[in-house]
Design an enzyme around this catalytic site. Structure first.
Site, PDB file in Angstrom:
ATOM      1  N   ALA A 295       0.811  -1.225   0.000  1.00  0.00           N
ATOM      2  CA  ALA A 295       0.000   0.000   0.000  1.00  0.00           C
ATOM      3  C   ALA A 295       0.840   1.268   0.000  1.00  0.00           C
ATOM      4  O   ALA A 295       0.378   2.318  -0.430  1.00  0.00           O
ATOM      5  CB  ALA A 295      -0.934  -0.006   1.208  1.00  0.00           C
TER       6      ALA A 295
ATOM      7  N   GLY B 141       3.559   1.707  -1.716  1.00  0.00           N
ATOM      8  CA  GLY B 141       4.320   1.819  -2.966  1.00  0.00           C
ATOM      9  C   GLY B 141       3.687   2.793  -3.940  1.00  0.00           C
ATOM     10  O   GLY B 141       2.685   3.449  -3.637  1.00  0.00           O
TER      11      GLY B 141
ATOM     12  N   GLY C 220       0.205   1.711  -5.127  1.00  0.00           N
ATOM     13  CA  GLY C 220      -0.691   1.899  -3.983  1.00  0.00           C
ATOM     14  C   GLY C 220      -1.108   3.353  -3.829  1.00  0.00           C
ATOM     15  O   GLY C 220      -2.287   3.657  -3.593  1.00  0.00           O
TER      16      GLY C 220
ATOM     17  N   ARG D 285      12.280  -8.043  -9.687  1.00  0.00           N
ATOM     18  CA  ARG D 285      13.561  -8.623 -10.091  1.00  0.00           C
ATOM     19  C   ARG D 285      14.628  -7.541 -10.006  1.00  0.00           C
ATOM     20  O   ARG D 285      14.472  -6.455 -10.546  1.00  0.00           O
ATOM     21  CB  ARG D 285      13.484  -9.139 -11.523  1.00  0.00           C
TER      22      ARG D 285
ATOM     23  N   GLN E 263       0.039 -15.183   1.886  1.00  0.00           N
ATOM     24  CA  GLN E 263      -1.149 -14.357   1.624  1.00  0.00           C
ATOM     25  C   GLN E 263      -2.318 -15.237   1.173  1.00  0.00           C
ATOM     26  O   GLN E 263      -3.468 -15.005   1.572  1.00  0.00           O
ATOM     27  CB  GLN E 263      -0.834 -13.267   0.594  1.00  0.00           C
TER      28      GLN E 263
ATOM     29  N   ASN F 152       4.309  -8.445  -9.934  1.00  0.00           N
ATOM     30  CA  ASN F 152       4.919  -9.379 -10.895  1.00  0.00           C
ATOM     31  C   ASN F 152       5.856 -10.400 -10.266  1.00  0.00           C
ATOM     32  O   ASN F 152       6.450 -10.113  -9.251  1.00  0.00           O
ATOM     33  CB  ASN F 152       5.687  -8.564 -11.938  1.00  0.00           C
TER      34      ASN F 152
ATOM     35  N   ASP G 230      -2.377  -3.919 -20.137  1.00  0.00           N
ATOM     36  CA  ASP G 230      -1.968  -4.295 -21.501  1.00  0.00           C
ATOM     37  C   ASP G 230      -3.147  -4.093 -22.460  1.00  0.00           C
ATOM     38  O   ASP G 230      -2.981  -3.576 -23.570  1.00  0.00           O
ATOM     39  CB  ASP G 230      -1.518  -5.761 -21.521  1.00  0.00           C
TER      40      ASP G 230
ATOM     41  N   HIS H 245       1.248 -11.936 -18.533  1.00  0.00           N
ATOM     42  CA  HIS H 245       1.565 -10.509 -18.428  1.00  0.00           C
ATOM     43  C   HIS H 245       3.086 -10.372 -18.408  1.00  0.00           C
ATOM     44  O   HIS H 245       3.714 -10.240 -17.370  1.00  0.00           O
ATOM     45  CB  HIS H 245       0.959  -9.906 -17.152  1.00  0.00           C
TER      46      HIS H 245
END
Ligand code: NDP
Length: 328
Positions: A12, A14, A17, A92, A112, A131, A159, A187
């Site tokens: 949240a 980020g 978020g 990554r 989660q 991702n 997308d 994705h």
């Protein structure tokens, strides 16, 4: 008064978020008559930043916002959840092997999924944005055996929206004239944006474009690599457009897709279009009575078949990799 809908947002604090929470609280996620209660999940070192965002949410005095909880405990965050937006993930970083990436995300999405299984409301709907979204959704879903698998989805709406915009731009048509766009597969850079069934002002989009080289060499790579182009231009990854797509996804899931159109969602395959059952892959879908249904009976030409198969093969590999790591 209606009971508020509990919406949990992970990551949240980020960028996504920050672009997402204010729109949820203002009523754009579910509709202008649905009060929401926000639950913000963060890792311990980001809880303070989430508290700051919550202060700003308070300061908006949104009439529909019934309350905000902030925690670093998934069990609390997902207790009674109706809509779960899983945004926080382990990106990554340079030099990171794919196995390490998947393992790190297994450590996030496994617990989660368990917490959702343990405490979510019966009508829970889950959207994974973080991702690798399709495979993270698969991990969460496999840890939630008591929740119907179809409630776990991953986001290809950004997308989809990017593809609509590129096509509209090419044909100098308004975005609102484009219908029936499809994103197939993962994705990732292998995703396949398909205009063969799309319509522009009621005419077939591929026929209107009439330029296979443009589709192959411009349209598909532009859509698939748009995220990198935005990082290059903005110096930061797309956040507001990703949040917008998450809003669109959940809004349509709850309220239905418009007649005469469809959208794209990654959801557990039922075997349609040759996609192995259970794989979380993107399909053309409509939402009816609060459920996604894969659009059936589309004719898949050779050009499309190759590209769908390539993206699905990547998903199969990711599933094998997380299986070997014991994450599903
Ligand atoms: P962002 O908010 O920008 O992105 C979050 C995730 O969304 C990333 O995995 C990102 O993947 C993904 N994403 C999917 N589609 C897009 C898109 N179109 N454009 C950009 N991103 C996209 O990341 P921040 O680093 O700003 O914030 C992440 C937050 O998550 C941090 O506050 C961190 O503390 C938190 N976090 C929380 C966890 C939890 O709640 N348990 C667990 C892990 C992290 P990609 O990197 O591939 O772009």
């Amino acid at each position: 008064a209606q009971a508020p809908v509990k919406v949990t947002v992970t990551g949240a604090a980020g960028q996504i978020g920050y672009a997402l929470l204010f729109r949820i609280a203002s009523g754009q996620l579910l509709g202008p008559d649905k009060p929401v209660r926000l639950s913000l999940l963060e890792i311990p070192q980001a809880v303070r930043a989430a508290e700051g965002t919550a202060m700003e949410l308070d300061d908006c005095a949104f009439p529909l916002l019934a309350g905000i909880d902030i925690t670093d405990d998934p069990r609390l965050a997902f207790d009674g959840v109706n809509v779960a937006l899983l945004v926080g993930a382990r990106p990554r970083t340079k030099g990171m092997e794919r196995g390490d990436l998947l393992e790190a995300n297994g450590g996030i999405f496994g617990p989660q999924g368990e917490a959702i299984n343990a405490g979510a409301a019966d009508d829970v709907r889950v959207l994974v944005v973080g991702n690798p979204a399709n495979t993270n959704a698969l991990i969460a879903q496999s840890h939630a055996p008591d929740v119907p698998a179809e409630r776990f989805t991953a986001m290809t709406r950004l997308d989809h929206n990017r593809a609509i915009s590129q096509l509209a731009n090419k044909l100098k048509a308004p975005v609102s004239s484009v219908k029936k766009m499809t994103i197939w597969g993962n994705h990732s850079a292998t995703q396949y944006p398909d205009i063969f069934h799309a319509e522009v002002d009621g005419t077939n989009a591929a026929a209107a474009v009439d330029d296979e080289a443009w589709v192959r060499d411009q349209f598909i790579p532009t859509v698939a690599k748009r995220g990198a182009a935005i990082i290059e231009a903005r110096g930061a990854s797309s956040a507001a457009s990703a949040a917008n797509a998450a809003i669109d996804h959940v809004h349509d899931w709850v309220n239905g897709t418009p007649a005469g159109d469809w959208t794209s969602v990654a959801l557990p395959s039922d075997g349609s279009y040759g996609v192995p059952e259970g794989l979380i892959s993107s399909f053309p879908v409509v939402s009816q009575d609060g459920r996604w249904e894969i659009v059936q009976g589309l004719e898949i030409n050779q050009f499309s078949r190759e590209r769908i198969d390539a993206s699905v093969a990547e998903l199969v590999e990711e599933r094998e990799a997380v299986r070997k790591l014991g994450l599903i």
